[in-house]
Design an enzyme around this catalytic site. Sequence first.
Site, PDB file in Angstrom:
ATOM      1  N   ASP A 228     -81.085  45.941  37.120  1.00 48.61           N
ATOM      2  CA  ASP A 228     -80.694  44.617  37.542  1.00 48.61           C
ATOM      3  C   ASP A 228     -81.802  44.029  37.466  1.00 48.61           C
ATOM      4  OD1 ASP A 228     -78.349  45.493  38.474  1.00 48.61           O
ATOM      5  OD2 ASP A 228     -78.188  44.977  40.211  1.00 48.61           O
ATOM      6  N   TYR A 231     -79.702  38.800  35.917  1.00 47.24           N
ATOM      7  CA  TYR A 231     -78.756  38.550  36.809  1.00 47.24           C
ATOM      8  C   TYR A 231     -78.050  37.472  35.723  1.00 47.24           C
ATOM      9  CZ  TYR A 231     -79.692  41.326  40.764  1.00 47.24           C
ATOM     10  OH  TYR A 231     -79.818  42.387  41.655  1.00 47.24           O
ATOM     11  N   ASN A 285     -75.996  47.850  37.492  1.00 48.51           N
ATOM     12  CA  ASN A 285     -74.880  47.372  37.323  1.00 48.51           C
ATOM     13  C   ASN A 285     -74.639  45.766  36.895  1.00 48.51           C
ATOM     14  OD1 ASN A 285     -75.675  46.703  40.104  1.00 48.51           O
ATOM     15  ND2 ASN A 285     -73.912  45.503  40.479  1.00 48.51           N
ATOM     16  N   HIS A 377     -73.480  48.745  50.067  1.00 51.62           N
ATOM     17  CA  HIS A 377     -73.306  49.816  48.746  1.00 51.62           C
ATOM     18  C   HIS A 377     -73.540  50.996  49.539  1.00 51.62           C
ATOM     19  CE1 HIS A 377     -73.859  46.968  45.887  1.00 51.62           C
ATOM     20  NE2 HIS A 377     -74.843  46.504  46.244  1.00 51.62           N
ATOM     21  N   HIS A 404     -80.491  48.279  43.761  1.00 46.26           N
ATOM     22  CA  HIS A 404     -79.182  47.939  44.207  1.00 46.26           C
ATOM     23  C   HIS A 404     -78.845  47.242  45.554  1.00 46.26           C
ATOM     24  CE1 HIS A 404     -75.255  48.258  43.072  1.00 46.26           C
ATOM     25  NE2 HIS A 404     -74.407  49.026  43.688  1.00 46.26           N
ATOM     26  N   HIS A 406     -80.382  45.300  48.345  1.00 44.91           N
ATOM     27  CA  HIS A 406     -81.474  44.196  48.575  1.00 44.91           C
ATOM     28  C   HIS A 406     -82.479  44.408  49.751  1.00 44.91           C
ATOM     29  CE1 HIS A 406     -78.554  42.152  45.337  1.00 44.91           C
ATOM     30  NE2 HIS A 406     -79.245  43.186  44.832  1.00 44.91           N
TER      31      HIS A 406
END
Length: 548
Positions: A228, A231, A285, A377, A404, A406
């Site tokens: 990630d 963004y 992702n 998650h 993933h 945060h």
Amino acid sequence: MQSLSMAKPKTYVILSSLFFFLEMAMAKRIPTTLDGPFKPVTRRFDRSLRQGSDDLPMDHPRLTKRVPTNFPEQIALAISSPSSMWVSWVTGDARIGSNVTALDPSKIASEVWYGEESGRYTFVERGVSMVYSQLYPFKGLLNYTSAIIHHVKLQGLDARKRYYYRCGDSSLKAMSDERTFETMPPSGPTMYPHRIAVVGDLGLTGNTTTTIDHLARNDPSMILMVGDMSYANQYLTTGGKGAPCYSCSFPDAPIRETYQPRWDGWGRFMEPLVSRVPMMVIEGNHEIEPQVDGITFQSYLTRFAVPSEECGSGSNFYYSFDAGGVHFIMLGAYVDYNQTGAQYSWLRRDLLKVDRVVTPWLVAAWHPPWYNSYSSHYQEFECMRQEMEALLYHHGVDIVFSGHVHAYERMNRVYNYTLNPCGPVYITVGDGGNIERIDIDHADDPGKCPSKSDNTPEFGGVCHLNFSSGPAKGKFCWDEQPEWSAFRESSFGHGILEVINSTHALWTWHRNQDLYKCNSRGDQIYIVRQPDLCMANLESIGSNSPCG
């Protein structure tokens, strides 16, 4: 010459070991994993801090292009091996519009001139160049084609040596300014990178700026980026303002759009650091970025060079590499991870080849955490854990880094949700500073346990389970912080891993607010390997084992 080049690393190891033992003798003793398992600790979110910040605009000085069209920008390094280094950069101008035509990569060369002295470049290597497109067959959406992306591998380098380089096209007199880097130490039980920075879920916000500035001041010798990155998929193709929640702000979008110029801004933002310090990436992702015909991950696959061929994986989604006495395994959570698949087969072969005498430390990284006590998650990648955990455990993986979520969380040593002195230390560092903001809710907080229909992964199946034993037996969520969760805090930051010797490594989590709050502290612990106790796990590997 060889003996002189080896003297400095040996001296460093001796001094580092002395420093370690002096630290342990001090009154304010840094704990070690041998002191655990620790009673779970939660440090609640500091409400005097903002939970997040907006993205930097594209005209921010750190995101704007500063070189002429044919000159290199977004220069970045990546480790190929202790004796080779990838140099990547971008030339030309990306194009965005309803109809775009790709640039021709053959029109400009990919050269790196380099040497051991500043201003004297006695070697030259040439590489490959390419472009990619992000295409959307929907009315009103804009298409994108990248500028020319170059990758050159410098080979035959001496380990732990400083090199000076320029990249570009010498025939066009379009070469970069001089940059410098230092190669990794050779593989061996007494040789380690100086500092390994670990960061995830970075983005391009004001918090990102603080994270990267703080990380750079900690002087790392390499960076693990656990997914990630830009963004860019928090935007419509037309740009404008990014959104913390894409589906909330753009409910009528026909596809998960992206504004690809954010990738170019991210490359410029990172260049001052990663043009001198190699950065090893793994996909998250937010790198999926679907487009026409089901094509995904085009930006990730084109922009980053990784040692996939060198390690035999043949895939940029998963690979391994050595840095001194550490063997790193980077796994892909958004490609097939089942035991019948190519990734698992490669992982098993790779682990069988690891010589723990030469590389005592085994560190793994992937984007979504398997052990996570936050609501966000929660148990999302339980299927991946069930497929792969036994293999990693039986090969004695020491540390696992993920993002993933945060927030920050460090686990007690754990295997199959059970405290185990030979399990890896799992650490979540998905708190780099992105626009989606910090996660503050825990699954064990009253009313915060997600339902089993929540947290569906963007790839793979759903394997949510109730715990079958222990304090949470028969339940989906714990009623209190799980015993495998040693410490958690919702705050932006990054981590630094300093490997001291073949059994001890110092892990420090740096919070962004530690820069200006003198009485603040993050998390710090010595991670201690116990090979005599734990390497016996290798004996259980065989054709009848769950990983065989």
